[in-house]
Structures are given as structure tokens and as C-alpha cells.
Design an enzyme around this catalytic site. Structure first.
Site, PDB file in Angstrom:
ATOM      1  N   CYS A 140       0.834  -1.202   0.000  1.00  8.04           N
ATOM      2  CA  CYS A 140       0.000   0.000   0.000  1.00  8.04           C
ATOM      3  C   CYS A 140       0.873   1.257   0.000  1.00  8.04           C
ATOM      4  O   CYS A 140       1.482   1.597   1.007  1.00  8.04           O
ATOM      5  CB  CYS A 140      -0.931  -0.012   1.219  1.00  8.04           C
ATOM      6  N   CYS A 143      -0.318   4.064   2.332  1.00  6.62           N
ATOM      7  CA  CYS A 143      -0.032   3.807   3.747  1.00  6.62           C
ATOM      8  C   CYS A 143       1.456   3.989   4.059  1.00  6.62           C
ATOM      9  O   CYS A 143       1.815   4.548   5.093  1.00  6.62           O
ATOM     10  CB  CYS A 143      -0.399   2.369   4.134  1.00  6.62           C
ATOM     11  N   ASP A 144       2.320   3.488   3.198  1.00  7.51           N
ATOM     12  CA  ASP A 144       3.738   3.353   3.557  1.00  7.51           C
ATOM     13  C   ASP A 144       4.704   4.194   2.732  1.00  7.51           C
ATOM     14  O   ASP A 144       5.896   4.245   3.050  1.00  7.51           O
ATOM     15  CB  ASP A 144       4.151   1.870   3.431  1.00  7.51           C
TER      16      ASP A 144
END
Ligand code: NAP
Length: 314
Positions: A140, A143-144
Site C-alpha cells: 500500500c 499507507c507506507d
């Protein structure tokens, strides 16, 4: 509540969608039971820092966020069991849910929130360098991505997700290499054009990830293998973003609820499925956004609609 009692609702899944539904249902005094599965907390327990969930200016570790949601659901009065649903059947207007040991639970409604799992590349090193064991392999970018600022990374896949991830990462990372197993790309033309327009996106077509290399804790590179002549080469990169599709965890619903061709639950904007009393929330229904916050929103909607459905039945 006794095992034979007819419950108001059983919530299946304990990610942000299921736990938000549990908080709402418990506050409505509907005494929900959450079948939390064997790895409670869902996909967020496998990420490290979560920086985009509102309310945490300095970010929060994924497992910590999920522990807090579990605690909140319990405090509101939800009951949690570390069990999975093995079978779900209609029982007149109600539902019969079989869990471990053949135990059958009965409920007027179901909120199904089992999530989806990223498809794995099955490359050596993939499991070793995923949090919490190591770092460098992720599924993701939103997200990261921030953890790989100004670093070289690869994105694996040739679909819209891979293009989207690569474009997003190209704003943060030094260089993004798209690794795809064929010459042709499954992604829509517009997404491919956008990716091709980015100066810091490179392409490695007809290549698969043969091995993810690292120092035991962090990724330091990958070995790619040509799908045409089998030749291998190494790339020095810090992050592997795999975007080769997701698999919704909906096997148990086959034959009971309408699923799309990839197994995602079909539900309307009120989270209602084609089966009255059965609601779907989160990544098992949503292939597009797949964010903790959108899943939580769907869990809230599903619980409110479930409450309304029960009120209409009486
Ligand atoms: P997808 O379209 O199924 O693409 C998966 C990609 O991964 C394909 O290029 C596939 O290669 C590759 N792949 C699959 N298994 C692999 C393996 N074992 N090793 C290496 N490569 C592998 O999945 P997606 O990109 O997640 O998209 C899912 C759906 O969501 C699509 O309908 C997509 O249009 C939609 N979506 C839309 C947007 C948008 O419009 N902005 C964004 C994201 C997703 P092959 O092509 O060779 O099969």
C-alpha cells in the site's frame, strides 16, 4: 449470552470495518458478537506506522491502533470471540453461522467485514521483509510511501493499482521502477500515459521478482528474472511495493450472496447485499479505496442500516 440464543447481529471480521460496526451496534444496545478470526485486527496489524488515520498527528503503529479499536468495542459492550465463520446459512429470516468445533450460532442479521488479502508474489524474502518481521515489502503506497521518501523503490504489477501506486510514489521517491511480467499492460491507457509521463518512473517489462534481497532486517535490493530468456539482474532499491491484486476473503459466502467475478461482495451505497439482513463493509466489498478510514465509514453505515432493518422487522 448463551450459544443457543437468537442474537441481533453477528459481525464477522475485526478490522476497522468490523470493529466500527461493533462500536455502533453495541452503543445501540444490540449486544453484537464479533467473530474476530484467528488474527484479530485485520490487515492493519501487518503494517507499521499509520500516518493517515485521523486523530493521530504523530502517527500510530497499526497493531496499536487495532488494539485501541478492540478495546473501544469491548468498552461499548461488544462481545468478541477469536473464531472464524466456517459456514453461513439462511435459517428462515435469520442466519445460522457455524464456527469452530461445529458450534452453530443464530442471528437476525450479519455484518460481513472480513477484508481482503493482497496477492503475494511468492518470491523468496517476501515474508521475511514484511512488518512486523522486517521492513521493505509493502502492499500500500498511500499507507507506507512516506517511509521511502527520496529512496529508490520498485512497484510490481501492470494493472491500474500498480500505475496508481507508481504515480503516487513518484512524488515522494527518488526513482520508481515498475516491474511487470509481460510487455502488455492491463492498466487503462490514461493511467499508463500518466505513468509514462513521469521522469522518475523506469520500466522493467517482461521481468518478475526472483528474490528480495536484504540485510536480514531491511530490503537492500531485488533480483529480477526475465520471463523471456531467464537472465537475472540485480537492482539496488529500498522498497518493494507489490500491486498484483487482492483476494477478498469471501469464500464462505459463495452461493449465499451475490459476489462479482473477482469475489467482492456486491452491496449498494447503504452496504445492503442482495440478502435481506446481510450487510457488507470494508475491503471484502470495496476494491477501490481500501483504506482503514473508508472501511471504518462503511462499518458505521452497515451498523446503522442493520439497526434500521431490525426496527422494521418488529
Ligand atoms: P489487476 O487489474 O488484476 O492487475 C494485476 C496485475 O498484477 C496484472 O498486471 C497482472 O499481470 C499482475 N500479476 C498478477 N499476478 C501476478 C503474479 N503472480 N506475479 C506478477 N504479476 C502478477 O489488479 P489491480 O491493478 O489491483 O486492479 C483491480 C481492479 O481495480 C481493476 O478493475 C482496476 O481497473 C481497478 N482499479 C482502478 C483504479 C483507478 O481507476 N484509478 C485504481 C486501482 C484499481 P497480467 O496483466 O500479466 O495478468
Amino acid at each position: 449470552m448463551s450459544d443457543n440464543a437468537l442474537r441481533n447481529t453477528i459481525i464477522i471480521g475485526s478490522g476497522p470495518a468490523g470493529l466500527t460496526a461493533a462500536i455502533y451496534a453495541a452503543r445501540a444496545r444490540l449486544e453484537p458478537l464479533v467473530l474476530a478470526g484467528t488474527t484479530p485486527g485485520g490487515q492493519l496489524t501487518k503494517t507499521s506506522e499509520v500516518e493517515n488515520f485521523p486523530g493521530f498527528a504523530e502517527g500510530i503503529l497499526g497493531p496499536k491502533l487495532m488494539d485501541a479499536m478492540i478495546e473501544q468495542a469491548k468498552c461499548c459492550g461488544a462481545e468478541l470471540e477469536w473464531e472464524s465463520a466456517e459456514k453461513i446459512e439462511r435459517d428462515g429470516k435469520n442466519f445460522a453461522v457455524t464456527i469452530g468445533g461445529g458450534k452453530v450460532l443464530k442471528s437476525r442479521t450479519i455484518i460481513f467485514a472480513t477484508g481482503a488479502a493482497p496477492r503475494f508474489m511468492q518470491a523468496p524474502g517476501e515474508l521475511e521483509y514484511q512488518p512486523p518481521k522486517g521492513s521493505g515489502v509493502t502492499y500500500c503506497a498511500v499507507c507506507d510511501g512516506n517511509f521511502y521518501r527520496n529512496m529508490p523503490v520498485i512497484v510490481v504489477g501492470g494493472g491500474d493499482s500498480a500505475m496508481e501506486e507508481a504515480i503516487y510514489l513518484s512524488n515522494l521517491c527518488k526513482e520508481v521502477t515498475i516491474v511487470h511480467r509481460r510487455e502488455g499492460l492491463r492498466a487503462s491507457k490514461v493511467m499508463v500515459e500518466r505513468a509514462r509521463g513521469r521522469k522518475n518512473i523506469r520500466w522493467e517489462l517482461n521481468q518478475v521478482v526472483d528474490e528480495i534481497l536484504g540485510d536480514g532486517k531491511k530490503v537492500t535490493g531485488v533480483r529480477l528474472k526475465s520471463t523471456q530468456d531467464g537472465k537475472t539482474k540485480k537492482l539496488e532499491i529500498k522498497g518493494v511495493f507489490s500491486a498484483i491484486g487482492h483476494i477478498p476473503t469471501t469464500g464462505v459466502l459463495k452461493g449465499l450472496v451475490d459476489l462479482d467475478e473477482d469475489g467482492y461482495i456486491k452491496a449498494d451505497e447503504r452496504q445492503c447485499t442482495n440478502v435481506p439482513g446481510l450487510f457488507a463493509a470494508g475491503d471484502c466489498h470495496d476494491r477501490r479505496y481500501r483504506q482503514a478510514v473508508t472501511a471504518a465509514g462503511m462499518g458505521c453505515k452497515a451498523a446503522l442500516e442493520m439497526e434500521r432493518y431490525l426496527a422494521e422487522q418488529h
